[in-house]
Design an enzyme around this catalytic site. Structure first.
Site, PDB file in Angstrom:
ATOM      1  N   LYS A  82       0.761  -1.274  -0.148  1.00  0.00           N
ATOM      2  CA  LYS A  82      -0.198  -0.006  -0.005  1.00  0.00           C
ATOM      3  C   LYS A  82       0.960   1.329   0.033  1.00  0.00           C
ATOM      4  O   LYS A  82       1.857   1.221   0.787  1.00  0.00           O
ATOM      5  CB  LYS A  82      -0.911   0.060   1.180  1.00  0.00           C
ATOM      6  CG  LYS A  82      -1.872   1.271   1.345  1.00  0.00           C
ATOM      7  CD  LYS A  82      -2.915   0.912   2.672  1.00  0.00           C
ATOM      8  CE  LYS A  82      -3.948   1.827   2.574  1.00  0.00           C
ATOM      9  NZ  LYS A  82      -4.740   1.718   4.048  1.00  0.00           N
ATOM     10  N   SER A 157      -9.611   1.537   2.850  1.00  0.00           N
ATOM     11  CA  SER A 157      -8.821   2.400   2.123  1.00  0.00           C
ATOM     12  C   SER A 157      -7.658   1.439   1.341  1.00  0.00           C
ATOM     13  O   SER A 157      -7.154   1.924   0.395  1.00  0.00           O
ATOM     14  CB  SER A 157      -8.022   3.392   2.977  1.00  0.00           C
ATOM     15  OG  SER A 157      -7.357   2.769   3.770  1.00  0.00           O
ATOM     16  N   SER A 181     -10.013  -0.661   7.306  1.00  0.00           N
ATOM     17  CA  SER A 181      -9.158  -0.479   6.146  1.00  0.00           C
ATOM     18  C   SER A 181      -8.574  -1.688   5.336  1.00  0.00           C
ATOM     19  O   SER A 181      -8.094  -1.701   4.213  1.00  0.00           O
ATOM     20  CB  SER A 181      -8.248   0.839   5.902  1.00  0.00           C
ATOM     21  OG  SER A 181      -8.942   1.935   5.979  1.00  0.00           O
TER      22      SER A 181
END
Lengths: 527, 576
Positions: A82, A157, A181
């Site tokens: 990420k 996210s 997330s």
């Protein structure tokens, strides 16, 4: 033979051990796949094929040198990260314009550990800007599509990571979870995502959203992969004062040994508050199916109550935004990152520099949360908001403590709905916030939890979308080992991965044919 | 001092910030050093790069606890860090990590002495925080230097128990002395490592209610503290007696005008949005941790205790005791001298030793000609530049990195440093703190023993006082051209060596003085005649002439005796 990009980490590791394949083969398979599929999925913000091949060659050398396959399970395995983790000499943007050209000068602890394992770095994945969001639509750069239905969001996210794992664009990925997330996108994309106990993976070098809630964790194709990824990065870090000293267990080994018998006699709690209004019917059904399955396996399923759950969203949004408003103050246009200079109206005013850089550098949702948090911490409001939210947090911790006095593990849906349409919730932030309703209380209580896919929606309908449903398993502090073992048994019993695959796996994208054009149209319609 | 209206009383509280003498910064492992190249002591943490996290420096906590114990504060076994949020380019994180609720220590006091009377000043709290960086303005540009960002600080907040500017200064001096002695802080106000803000209000004498206070900032010397507070007291009194009122505000002291100017009103005050620092867990101190620190220093180390001892045991005057204890190293040097004086049986009066230190030794430290000579000599040593480079960067402020450190521009540098040049002199006395045993390393440029030997030579009369003082200057100088080892001060010379080398021994033998007296008489026949005929005043003239011939080396006592003998005989014989 199955394409290499479809294999799990432990399968690839097996082949590497037997020297049947090399890391360069695996890596090449992923790079080809990314080139073919990712222009549609948009899971990556940046990829570096050359670097990946170099990593792979290096890993192959290491593998070559070690006898008896005695190398870490992540050696030679291509992973995505990420874009919130700092990694030396890579761009780390946090999907924000304010960090668009920010090059990391140092490695986060997680990356350092992965490098020690000789992993292969594929690239950085898309996310909601500064991890604020539940759909990855808040990225300043691109919209990631759900591989099961490209008109839908992958969740967020860590949406880029989950979509990437689901679409075979990486063998596994690392995301972060502040209020869901990791678990929510894993659920929406039909993969496994784990948010560990707060403090067991170092936060050093991970861009902070909300310090007391943020926690790194893996997203993987199955439970065993999750265990492998967790073990490779967990541990106390002297650079993170909130990291804790604890005994790292051999999670993969425990998971491998876990058989159906471990469920027998277990008390599994199902919180009534997790089955209230807003829960999609098909999701409810699938979770109920698993509840029955638990019973079949000899577990005792108990309806429990977490009475203060209804306050968790409010408490969460006060604490998370307050911390974020402070954590994001360093993006001021002075030392690094985006700086707005109005050449025409050059006044040299310091405040203008701050205000303009931040106004133009941050996206809408980030600014909304900074304002919320700034308000909540303001003189005269602190007691009413931040202090009260902290008290609620204590209540929620107590709710869970009480619950774990009665049950061994808690289970329920990860998200109230399956993947929603792109654009569907962007106009209504509150409805977006509610998609984390079952996940955020876990962060408030510092607990470990994971999401595993347990079924698909619209099974009995030909027209309805076939979208994955995730079940959340919540464990007491530091009980990742038991949680992973329970998850493993459920995974084996449900057999999700054998039964269902995202339609991408069916050569829709071969040679650029198929539904690409069609889908572009569909997402255009939504706007 | 006198106020415009005597019926008013001033109420003053001080907030003191002092940097801690730790090896590294408060929350990262960067060096905690002054005067380095801008932005050379930085890392992801103190630069506030994304993802970086603070880690508490245990050394800083120890120093804070030590200071708190010396100031009679209660140590809070559990304390919390908090964020103080505001935007400024010298504050990289956009917040300062400090302590707000639950500081590390609270409720203490300090005894100050006002004209011989002790007064207790209560201290509200001492807490830990970090310093910000520095802005350097040049023309239309501003530069940020983050070397100082993250330097450990403690803030010490007094209760409003001070009643005059003099009391405030006396509190500050006492506080500084304690912190310097305990090696918590270097107490340097010029460099900003010891800073003070004053909260000042006035009220009609005898009323219990506090008046509206103003906070006066930028008072970075004892003199400025005094002037700023006095100005502020009179400003407030005159506002009130003229029918106005005092506004709650922050005011800035301008040392050029001696006035305070409004900086921001209460309405414009920052809302710092304090909240618990989520990156740091509560700071928990064990009893053992606190007790170990408590046992690491003794009351006897404190300057006030030393002063009392000097007055009582060595019969020093209070001002002399004050001078000797102002600098910890000087006090230890004095004590070491006393010790050696006793063990070697030198039997020099303690007061005499004190006088030599105060009038002669310290004279050199404040003498710019001497400092200049010292540095020039030091630089001529092979590694002199390496040792003194840092200090010169400091002296030349703003730092000029390209500055050539050679003997030629020393004078300029010293001038730039002004009265603080002394603090850039290398340690004349090195104090060794190992194992809590404070002692002077005797192998410094001048050992206490050599110093005592010099005093002894003067007392014996083998050299006169002036020559003694000159020799002292030579003894303090580094030998040019000699190798310097490891920052250690340079080879020293003994009294005997200097006396021998410069042929400074007092000429006491009567034969040679007699010869000289005869020479002088022959050279000045007119004066001799006048003297014989009764002008006794001319005795002094002849003594002076003889001294000139010996370049001051003659023992004046001997010269005087012999001269009088000769004159008497001349008077008898009428010049034959």
């Amino acid at each position: 033979m199955q394409p290499l990009y479809e294999l799990t980490i432990h399968e690839l590791n097996g082949l590497l051990k037997k020297k049947e394949i090399k890391s360069v083969d695996i890596t090449k398979s992923y790079i080809d796949r990314i080139k073919k599929i990712d222009p549609v999925i948009n899971s990556y913000l940046s990829i570096d094929p050359e670097r990946a091949m170099d990593d792979a060659k290096m890993a192959d050398t290491v593998i070559e040198k070690t006898s008896d396959g005695d190398f870490p399970e992540l050696t030679g395995i291509p992973l995505s990260i990420k874009d919130i983790y700092l990694m030396k000499d890579t761009k780390t943007t946090c999907a924000s314009k304010i960090l668009e050209n920010f090059n990391s000068p140092y490695d986060s602890t997680v990356i350092k550990k992965l490098k020690e394992n000789n992993f292969v770095f594929l690239g950085k994945t898309n996310m909601d800007e500064f991890a604020m969001g539940s759909s990855t639509e808040n990225s300043a750069f691109k919209i990631t599509k759900n591989p099961w239905d490209t008109s839908r969001v992958p969740g967020g996210s860590s949406g880029g990571s989950a979509a990437g794992v689901s679409a075979g664009l990486c063998a596994g990925s690392f995301g972060t979870d502040t209020g869901g997330s990791i678990r929510q996108p894993a659920s929406l994309c039909g993969v496994v995502g784990l948010k560990p106990t707060y403090g067991i993976i170092s936060r050093y070098g991970i861009i902070a959203f909300s310090s007391s809630l943020d926690q790194a964790g893996p997203i993987a194709k199955d439970v065993l992969d999750c265990a492998i990824l967790l073990k490779s990065v967990a541990g106390y870090d002297k650079n993170d004062h909130t990291s804790r000293k604890f005994e790292i267990k051999d999670y993969p080994e425990l998971v491998r040994k876990a058989g159906k018998s471990i469920i027998k006699g277990l008390k599994i709690g199902f919180p009534v508050e997790f089955f209230s209004e807003g829960l999609e019917k098909d999701v409810y059904k699938k979770i109920m199916d698993v509840k029955e399955l638990f019973k079949d396996l000899g577990a005792q399923t108990i309806d429990i109550s977490l009475p203060d759950t209804s306050y968790s969203i409010a408490a969460y949004y006060v604490i998370a935004t307050s911390e974020a408003s402070s954590n994001l103050e360093r993006y001021d246009g002075i030392r690094y990152g985006y700086r707005f200079i109005d050449d025409k109206n050059k006044t040299g005013d310091l405040n203008e520099l701050f205000v303009n850089s931040r106004t133009k550098g941050f996206g809408k949702e980030v600014k909304r949360r900074i304002m919320l948090g700034t308000f909540a911490l303001s003189a005269g409001y602190y007691d009413a908001y931040y202090k009260k939210a902290s008290l609620v947090r204590k209540l929620i911790i107590k709710n869970y403590k009480d619950a774990f006095n009665k049950v061994d593990m808690i289970a329920g849906p990860t998200s109230p709905t399956a993947a929603f349409l792109i654009g569907e919730k962007m106009i209504d932030p509150l409805s977006m916030y509610l998609s984390d309703i079952y996940t955020i209380s876990i962060n408030l209580a510092y607990l470990p939890a994971m999401s595993i896919p347990v079924g698909i929606t619209g099974e009995n309908s030909s027209s309805a979308s076939k979208l994955p449903v995730g079940m959340q398993i919540i464990a007491p502090w530091l009980a990742e080992d038991k949680m992973l073992c329970v998850a493993k048994v459920i995974e084996d019993t449900v057999g999700f991965a054998e039964k269902y695959k995202p339609p991408l796996h069916e050569s829709f994208f071969d040679e650029g044919k198929g539904r690409t054009a069609d889908m572009a149209d569909r997402s255009a319609n939504i706007k | 001092m006198e106020y415009i209206d005597d019926s008013f009383e001033a109420v003053i509280g001080l907030e003191v910030h002092t940097q801690l003498l730790t090896r590294t910064k408060m929350f990262c492992s960067c060096s905690n050093k002054f005067g380095q190249k801008p932005n050379s002591l930085v890392c992801p943490v103190c630069l506030a790069l994304p993802g970086s996290l603070p880690v508490i420096n245990e050394g800083a906590v120890k120093l804070a606890v030590k200071a708190a114990l010396a100031l009679n504060l209660n140590i809070n076994k559990k304390s919390l860090f908090a964020r103080k949020n505001y935007f400024y380019p010298d504050l990289p994180k956009g917040y300062q990590i400090s302590q707000y609720h639950d500081p590390i220590s609270s409720n203490g006091f300090l005894i100050i002495n006002i004209n011989g009377t002790d007064k207790k000043i209560r201290i509200n709290r001492l807490h830990i925080e970090e310093d910000a960086g520095k802005l350097i303005h040049a023309g239309d540009k501003s530069y940020v230097d983050l070397n100082r960002a993250g330097t450990p600080l403690v803030e010490i907040v007094s209760e409003p128990d001070l009643r005059s500017a003099q009391e405030a200064v006396s509190y500050l001096k006492e506080l500084r002395d304690i912190l310097v002695y305990l090696e918590v802080s270097d107490g340097n106000m010029e460099e900003g490592s010891f800073r003070c803000d004053a909260n000042v209000s006035v009220r009609k004498g005898g009323t219990g209610k506090l008046g509206t206070r103003t906070e006066v900032k930028n008072v970075n010397s004892f003199k400025f503290v005094e002037r700023a507070i006095e100005y502020e007291i009179n400003r407030q009194i005159s506002a009130i007696i003229n029918g106005g009122y005092v506004m709650q505000e922050t005011r800035l002291f301008d040392s050029k005008t001696g006035k305070t100017e409004s900086m921001r009103s209460k309405e414009e005050a920052h809302d710092y949005r304090y909240f618990e620092e989520p990156d740091l867990p509560p700071l928990i101190l064990s009893d053992e941790f606190v007790e170990n620190i408590r046992n690491s220093f003794s009351e006897a180390d404190l300057p006030s205790v030393k002063r009392k001892k000097y007055i009582k045991e060595y019969s020093l005057t209070p001002p002399d005791a004050e001078v000797l204890t102002q600098d910890r190293k000087v006090a230890y040097f004095f004590e070491k001298c006393i010790e050696i004086n006793k063990s070697k049986g030198f039997n020099i009066n303690e007061k005499q030793i004190a006088n030599w230190i105060i009038n002669d030794l310290l004279f050199y430290f404040r003498n710019s000609a001497f400092i200049s000579k010292f540095l020039k000599n030091a630089l001529k040593s092979p590694h002199g530049i390496d040792i003194f480079k840092d200090r010169f960067t400091v002296i030349s402020s703003p730092p000029r990195p390209n500055l050539m450190y050679d003997a030629e521009n020393i004078g300029e540098l010293i001038e730039a440093a002004g009265p603080s040049a002394y603090s850039y002199l290398p340690d004349i006395f090195k104090v060794d703190n190992r194992e809590n045993e404070k002692k002077i390393i005797t192998k410094t440029i001048m050992s206490p023993e050599n110093f005592l030997k010099l005093i002894l030579e003067v007392e014996k009369g083998s050299i006169n006082k002036n020559t003694g003082k000159e020799i002292l200057g030579d003894m303090l100088l580094p030998a040019p051209g000699k190798e310097i080892s490891k920052g250690m001060l340079l080879p020293y010379k003994t009294v005997e060596e200097i006396i021998k080398k410069n042929n400074l021994a007092q000429v006491s033998d009567e034969k040679s003085i007699e010869v000289l007296i005869k020479d002088v008489f022959e050279e000045n026949p007119k004066e001799l005649n006048d003297l014989i005929s009764g002008k006794d005043k001319l005795t002094g003239f002849f003594i002076g002439e003889v001294m000139k011939k010996t370049k001051g080396k003659a023992n004046p006592k001997t010269v005087n005796e012999l001269l009088r003998k000769y004159i008497a005989s001349y008077k008898r014989t009428g010049g034959n």
